[in-house]
Write an enzyme that holds these catalytic residues in place. Structure first.
Site, short mmCIF file in Angstrom:
data_model
loop_
_atom_site.label_atom_id
_atom_site.label_comp_id
_atom_site.label_asym_id
_atom_site.label_seq_id
_atom_site.Cartn_x
_atom_site.Cartn_y
_atom_site.Cartn_z
N LYS A 128 0.89 -1.17 0.00
CA LYS A 128 0.00 0.00 0.00
C LYS A 128 0.92 1.22 0.00
CE LYS A 128 -4.22 1.73 2.24
NZ LYS A 128 -5.02 1.99 1.06
N1 PMP Z 1 -7.44 -1.59 -3.26
C1 PMP Z 1 -7.02 -0.31 -3.16
C2 PMP Z 1 -6.30 0.31 -4.31
C3 PMP Z 1 -7.26 0.41 -1.99
O1 PMP Z 1 -6.85 1.69 -1.88
C4 PMP Z 1 -7.96 -0.20 -0.93
C5 PMP Z 1 -8.25 0.58 0.33
N2 PMP Z 1 -7.18 0.56 1.22
C6 PMP Z 1 -8.37 -1.53 -1.07
C7 PMP Z 1 -8.09 -2.20 -2.26
C8 PMP Z 1 -9.08 -2.25 0.04
O2 PMP Z 1 -8.19 -2.50 1.09
P1 PMP Z 1 -8.69 -2.59 2.61
O3 PMP Z 1 -9.88 -3.46 2.62
O4 PMP Z 1 -7.54 -3.18 3.33
O5 PMP Z 1 -9.01 -1.21 3.03
#
Ligand code: PMP
Length: 304
Positions: free
Chosen positions: A158
């Site tokens: 991320k």
């Molecule tokens: N994909 C992207 C590109 C994101 O920004 C997010 C949000 N963080 C997610 C998927 C979903 O991740 P999470 O469920 O861990 O928030």
């Protein structure tokens, strides 16, 4: 309400100290600002607790490792700092943004010689960061950029730099009257939206793309667990865009957005159906459970 994110009351945790909100700043010559070396998390506070806190802190450390740096705080220390800053801001519900980055000691492509920083900022959530649910479902268009191949970028991190094309696509979608854009992967398979993972209901199964080089969402994992508890088959596999034609329901999911029904993807129309509605209810119960701060279905992150 405050005018900007920079001009607010409250506290931000920065490198081990709780600072008044407006004092949590950095220099313009910071490596991360120029070369995209920051890694982030997005967390939600429910009833004063951060849902899957341990999993988020671990993923943050892991994202930094994928960018070749190590955070000088353990997962437990990050958890503790997060609990402390949520309490200092007296938040019972809201959003938390941890961010780690390479500092300003050296300016150049290489980050060697820069220090590693960590800030944790929580606030009352106003709107939703990635996408906001709508009663009949949101409208989505297909993105032009694709998620990168594993030999092009560390796509499971991320990392701030990886959001570059997400931001362009999100703005393009909004300017064209849509709520979000759906990105394919480097092989033309469905990947994710600009800030959320995707599920399709096909027959009596829930189908979701395998995150080979995009974010394996913590919400996505929670949704898979909820579906399994209901006895619904979950298929985590390569999903081709043509399969959108045969889906009876489609939804996005992410920490900030929660579960967001999709009403249309370009010319295709979808109902907000029974599987999506049931999962929305289940998810609202799950995030409020007293033990929600642990790894839950994201136990694979525990090693970080
Ligand atoms: N994909 C992207 C590109 C994101 O920004 C997010 C949000 N963080 C997610 C998927 C979903 O991740 P999470 O469920 O861990 O928030």
């Amino acid at each position: 309400m405050s005018l900007t994110m920079a001009d607010r009351d409250g506290f931000i945790w920065l490198d081990g100290k709780l600072l008044p909100w407006r004092e949590a700043t950095m220099h313009v010559l910071t490596h991360a600002l120029h070369y995209g070396s920051a890694v982030i998390e997005g967390e939600r506070i429910y009833e004063g607790r951060v849902f899957r806190l341990a999993a988020h802190s671990a993923r943050l450390r892991n994202s930094a490792r994928l960018l070749d740096y190590e955070l000088p705080w353990s997962r437990e220390q990050i958890d503790e700092a997060t609990r402390g800053v949520v309490a200092a801001n007296n938040l019972k519900s809201g959003y938390v943004r941890p961010i780690a980055w390479r500092g300003s000691e050296v300016m150049g492509v290489s980050a060697i010689g820069t220090s590693v920083h960590l800030a944790i900022a929580p606030w009352t959530q106003e709107g939703r960061l990635s996408v906001q649910a709508k009663p009949g479902g949101i409208t989505v268009t297909m993105a032009q950029y694709r998620r990168p191949a594993p030999d092009s970028a560390p796509g499971t991190a991320k990392a701030a730099g990886l959001y570059l094309i997400c931001g362009i696509e999100k703005d393009r979608a909004l300017n064209a009257g849509f709520d979000d854009a759906l990105m394919l992967d480097w092989q033309g398979r469905l990947a994710e939206s600009t800030g959320a993972n995707i599920f399709l209901a096909i027959g009596n199964s829930l189908v979701t793309p395998k995150p080979e080089n995009f974010l394996d969402g913590i919400t996505r994992r929670a949704v898979m667990g909820l579906a399994e508890r209901r006895g619904w088959p979950v298929e985590e596999r390569a999903v081709m865009p043509e399969e959108l034609d045969g889906a009876s329901e489609v939804f996005l999911c992410a920490t900030a957005a929660e579960i967001v029904p999709v009403g249309a993807i370009d010319h295709r129309r979808y109902q907000v159906g029974p599987m999506t509605r049931a999962l929305i209810d289940d998810y609202q119960k799950l995030v409020r459970q007293p033990d929600c701060e642990g790894f839950g279905e994201s136990a694979h992150l525990a090693a970080a």
